[in-house]
Design a protein around this motif. Sequence first.
Motif, mmCIF file in Angstrom:
data_model
loop_
_atom_site.group_PDB
_atom_site.id
_atom_site.type_symbol
_atom_site.label_atom_id
_atom_site.label_comp_id
_atom_site.label_asym_id
_atom_site.label_seq_id
_atom_site.Cartn_x
_atom_site.Cartn_y
_atom_site.Cartn_z
ATOM 1 N N GLY A 118 2.870 -2.193 -4.538
ATOM 2 C CA GLY A 118 2.127 -1.590 -4.915
ATOM 3 C C GLY A 118 2.537 0.566 -4.592
ATOM 4 O O GLY A 118 3.668 0.460 -4.308
ATOM 5 N N GLN A 119 2.550 0.603 -5.790
ATOM 6 C CA GLN A 119 3.400 2.425 -5.584
ATOM 7 C C GLN A 119 2.058 3.655 -6.585
ATOM 8 O O GLN A 119 1.433 2.661 -7.263
ATOM 9 N N ASN A 120 2.114 4.432 -6.170
ATOM 10 C CA ASN A 120 0.983 5.935 -6.390
ATOM 11 C C ASN A 120 1.202 6.427 -6.683
ATOM 12 O O ASN A 120 2.231 7.546 -5.568
ATOM 13 N N SER A 121 1.396 7.727 -7.871
ATOM 14 C CA SER A 121 2.005 8.924 -8.413
ATOM 15 C C SER A 121 1.010 9.657 -8.142
ATOM 16 O O SER A 121 -0.057 9.265 -8.153
ATOM 17 N N GLY A 123 5.166 11.877 -4.491
ATOM 18 C CA GLY A 123 5.712 10.751 -5.044
ATOM 19 C C GLY A 123 4.934 9.419 -4.517
ATOM 20 O O GLY A 123 3.630 9.362 -4.195
ATOM 21 N N SER A 124 5.533 8.994 -5.440
ATOM 22 C CA SER A 124 5.191 7.255 -4.882
ATOM 23 C C SER A 124 6.214 6.220 -4.672
ATOM 24 O O SER A 124 7.305 6.919 -3.974
ATOM 25 N N THR A 125 5.407 5.522 -3.373
ATOM 26 C CA THR A 125 6.289 5.202 -2.276
ATOM 27 C C THR A 125 6.249 3.322 -2.334
ATOM 28 O O THR A 125 5.681 2.824 -2.327
ATOM 29 N N THR A 126 6.530 2.245 -1.811
ATOM 30 C CA THR A 126 7.155 1.661 -2.667
ATOM 31 C C THR A 126 7.973 1.041 -1.473
ATOM 32 O O THR A 126 8.083 1.387 -0.956
ATOM 33 N N ASP A 157 0.798 -1.231 -0.058
ATOM 34 C CA ASP A 157 -0.071 0.267 -0.409
ATOM 35 C C ASP A 157 0.824 1.211 -0.041
ATOM 36 O O ASP A 157 1.770 0.918 0.656
ATOM 37 N N PRO A 158 0.428 1.864 -0.876
ATOM 38 C CA PRO A 158 1.296 3.579 -1.244
ATOM 39 C C PRO A 158 1.647 4.484 0.856
ATOM 40 O O PRO A 158 -0.160 4.515 0.996
ATOM 41 N N ALA A 159 2.009 4.644 0.575
ATOM 42 C CA ALA A 159 2.089 6.376 2.078
ATOM 43 C C ALA A 159 1.188 7.546 1.696
ATOM 44 O O ALA A 159 0.806 7.885 2.254
ATOM 45 N N ARG A 160 0.817 7.488 0.821
ATOM 46 C CA ARG A 160 0.616 8.997 0.019
ATOM 47 C C ARG A 160 -0.190 8.887 -1.003
ATOM 48 O O ARG A 160 0.360 7.492 -2.449
ATOM 49 N N VAL A 161 -1.408 9.318 -1.204
ATOM 50 C CA VAL A 161 -1.693 9.641 -2.759
ATOM 51 C C VAL A 161 -2.156 10.496 -3.210
ATOM 52 O O VAL A 161 -2.751 11.418 -2.289
ATOM 53 N N GLY A 162 -1.244 11.708 -3.980
ATOM 54 C CA GLY A 162 -1.224 13.116 -3.785
ATOM 55 C C GLY A 162 -1.134 13.324 -2.947
ATOM 56 O O GLY A 162 -0.150 13.062 -2.314
ATOM 57 N N ALA A 163 -1.726 14.511 -2.497
ATOM 58 C CA ALA A 163 -1.543 15.106 -0.971
ATOM 59 C C ALA A 163 -2.588 14.340 0.239
ATOM 60 O O ALA A 163 -2.568 15.102 0.937
ATOM 61 N N TYR A 164 -2.550 13.416 -0.233
ATOM 62 C CA TYR A 164 -3.610 13.087 0.842
ATOM 63 C C TYR A 164 -2.426 11.595 1.557
ATOM 64 O O TYR A 164 -1.981 10.496 0.821
ATOM 65 N N GLU A 165 -2.317 11.271 2.846
ATOM 66 C CA GLU A 165 -1.489 10.717 3.394
ATOM 67 C C GLU A 165 -2.591 9.734 3.785
ATOM 68 O O GLU A 165 -3.448 10.526 4.483
ATOM 69 N N LEU A 166 -2.273 8.066 3.719
ATOM 70 C CA LEU A 166 -3.092 7.533 3.682
ATOM 71 C C LEU A 166 -3.432 6.679 5.287
ATOM 72 O O LEU A 166 -1.866 6.958 6.223
ATOM 73 N N VAL A 167 -3.996 7.035 6.037
ATOM 74 C CA VAL A 167 -4.770 6.181 7.647
ATOM 75 C C VAL A 167 -5.065 4.956 7.573
ATOM 76 O O VAL A 167 -4.298 4.622 8.711
ATOM 77 N N ALA A 168 -5.645 4.321 6.636
ATOM 78 C CA ALA A 168 -6.293 2.618 6.570
ATOM 79 C C ALA A 168 -6.778 2.584 5.115
ATOM 80 O O ALA A 168 -6.796 3.312 4.250
ATOM 81 N N GLY A 207 -9.770 -1.694 -8.213
ATOM 82 C CA GLY A 207 -8.417 -1.092 -7.242
ATOM 83 C C GLY A 207 -9.121 -1.068 -6.049
ATOM 84 O O GLY A 207 -9.190 -1.984 -5.077
ATOM 85 N N LYS A 208 -8.459 -0.702 -5.021
ATOM 86 C CA LYS A 208 -8.346 -0.134 -3.227
ATOM 87 C C LYS A 208 -9.436 0.922 -3.336
ATOM 88 O O LYS A 208 -8.441 2.247 -3.732
ATOM 89 N N VAL A 209 -8.809 1.424 -1.778
ATOM 90 C CA VAL A 209 -9.776 2.249 -0.940
ATOM 91 C C VAL A 209 -8.885 2.500 0.081
ATOM 92 O O VAL A 209 -8.809 1.712 0.827
ATOM 93 N N TYR A 210 -8.490 3.819 0.100
ATOM 94 C CA TYR A 210 -7.841 3.860 1.911
ATOM 95 C C TYR A 210 -8.851 5.033 2.028
ATOM 96 O O TYR A 210 -10.008 5.835 1.615
ATOM 97 N N LEU A 211 -8.581 5.632 3.530
ATOM 98 C CA LEU A 211 -9.147 6.459 4.284
ATOM 99 C C LEU A 211 -8.202 7.228 4.885
ATOM 100 O O LEU A 211 -6.687 7.007 4.796
#
Length: 574
Positions: free
Chosen positions: A426-429, A434-437, A18-29, A37-41
């Motif tokens: 998984g990686q998301n830019s 940036g993307s996190t792997t 799972d990525p740590a961030r998507v765009g400006a959004y830091e993922l929590v869960a 795809g996947k859905v994150y909070l």
Amino acid sequence: MVDRAEPSEIFQALEADDPARVGAYELVARLGVGGMGKVYLSYTPAGRPVAIKVIRIELADDSEFRRRFHQEVTAAQRVHGLYTAPVIDSDTEVSQPWLATAFVPGPTLASAVARHGALPVPTVLLLTAGVAEALQAVHAAGLVHRDLKPSNVLLASDGPRVIDFGIARAADATSLTGTGVAVGTPAFMAPEQAAGRELGPATDVFALGQVATYAAKGAPAYGEGSSHAVLYRIVHEEPDLTAVPEALRPLLTRCLAKEPGERPSLAEVVDMCRAASGDSRLRRSEDWLPGIVAADITRHQAVPVQPAAGHPATVPVPPSPAHHAPTMSAVRLDASPLPPQGPPTHPRSAHPAQQVGHPYGGHLPGDAPGMTPPDGMAPGSVAPGNRRQNRGILVAAGVLGTLLLTAGGCAALLNTFDSKDSTTSGQNSAKGGGSTTRATPKLPRPKPVSYPSVQLPDGYHLEFADDPLQPRDSNYDDLYASCDVSWGCTLGSYDTKLVLLNNAEKGSLDTCRATTRYTDRIDQKQLSRGSQICVRTESGHIALLTYKGASAESDPSRYLTFDVKVWRNAVDPT
């Protein structure tokens, strides 16, 4: 399905891919994962929770999907209704497109009915009128929902919310749909959708009638069973309204008319709800839901704590999660005649309406094909030697502060996601980010066992834990065949994931691990000699089937023949 899934299962710990961030959004869960795809909070800068839906890389690589996804997201952002969950942000240009929607704390209709049973007439009327008003806003933006079902309707304290409007169309004509996957949930499709004809606003009215029927009787309007059998009834038979209260039958009968032109407009639906309620204003109070359902909303509001910059989110440790089963996968549909009946219902299966757990906190987008957000399914017995263990969600303690599951949760917000496995990082830019792997664990490479010329007859099934591999007729398990003189044979599954490989893919263990365009049904007409099918079981076995042919018309038995190669314990059990 009807496992009583607790809200704590909605907020899942982020995993290695799972990525740590998507765009400006830091993922929590993680809220869910499945067909698209996947859905994150996450949270907005001001602290409002949002659901972030990240599209699968296989879909993102399809140029037609990307084009349609951009169009549908742009249109969805124009939808402004009191009974919809708005799309508030998106980026359709990055390697894995994503969109953000408002997070609605509350269970899905599918979850509420599965846990507590049918809803009372006043609640159903308020629900139906609210969803009708939501669809008016969707249609005003030039969209057709196309996948309205109980898991795409959230029950908030002040009324229902419709989610995942229009987005399903993006995947409707991609290269992936040509390999056995089609968008839509069979039990809630309209006749014109089942037959592959043009869709319009009246298609959503039919689905609204099905959703209202499900709310009123606790079961789909056209019953349960195989996709073929349900779709046949939708096209050729009348809905079963015998358990529906008399006050609702005139409304539902009109909405479920076979011909689109005979269905009421959404404005007429609202008027009929008013007339049936005896309240011209359909006043909605805080107690519009039964108390036992309203209590679920409180539990769905216990979202994980927003992390401070550079720190992981933390949540209370919940009790052991309940059993979860995947939602029904999407199926391929076309205009060919539908069978008069399908194979016997699997003892452990449940109709897709009851798939309980949408991956989005309070809301989820559309089973796929199960994810569906995915709804819970009641466990059942299995044959010795093939005992399946549905593991509860594992909590990874000690990694970056560890995100644990919450004791509260919400049903999901975008489309239901049913497919959970991934063997690549998984990686998301994203815009400005940036993307996190993260590295994934090394998987075992068991020695394959080959079974040449396995004949799978009509009504029989295979269990890939068996050695030797022999067709069984005692129960439908890993993979079954269902045949009919007029429409040929179909390979089907309930808990097993199937993928029909294309000509550019070489069947191998690595291929079957990596490919994720799952379905639960493959028709014989999609196969030619040499076609290969990847099979992935809940028990962690992987099989590669190479099609060799079918029985002759003169043969008294109907069957399909495959060369089968099995890698046992090749992946973690689902």
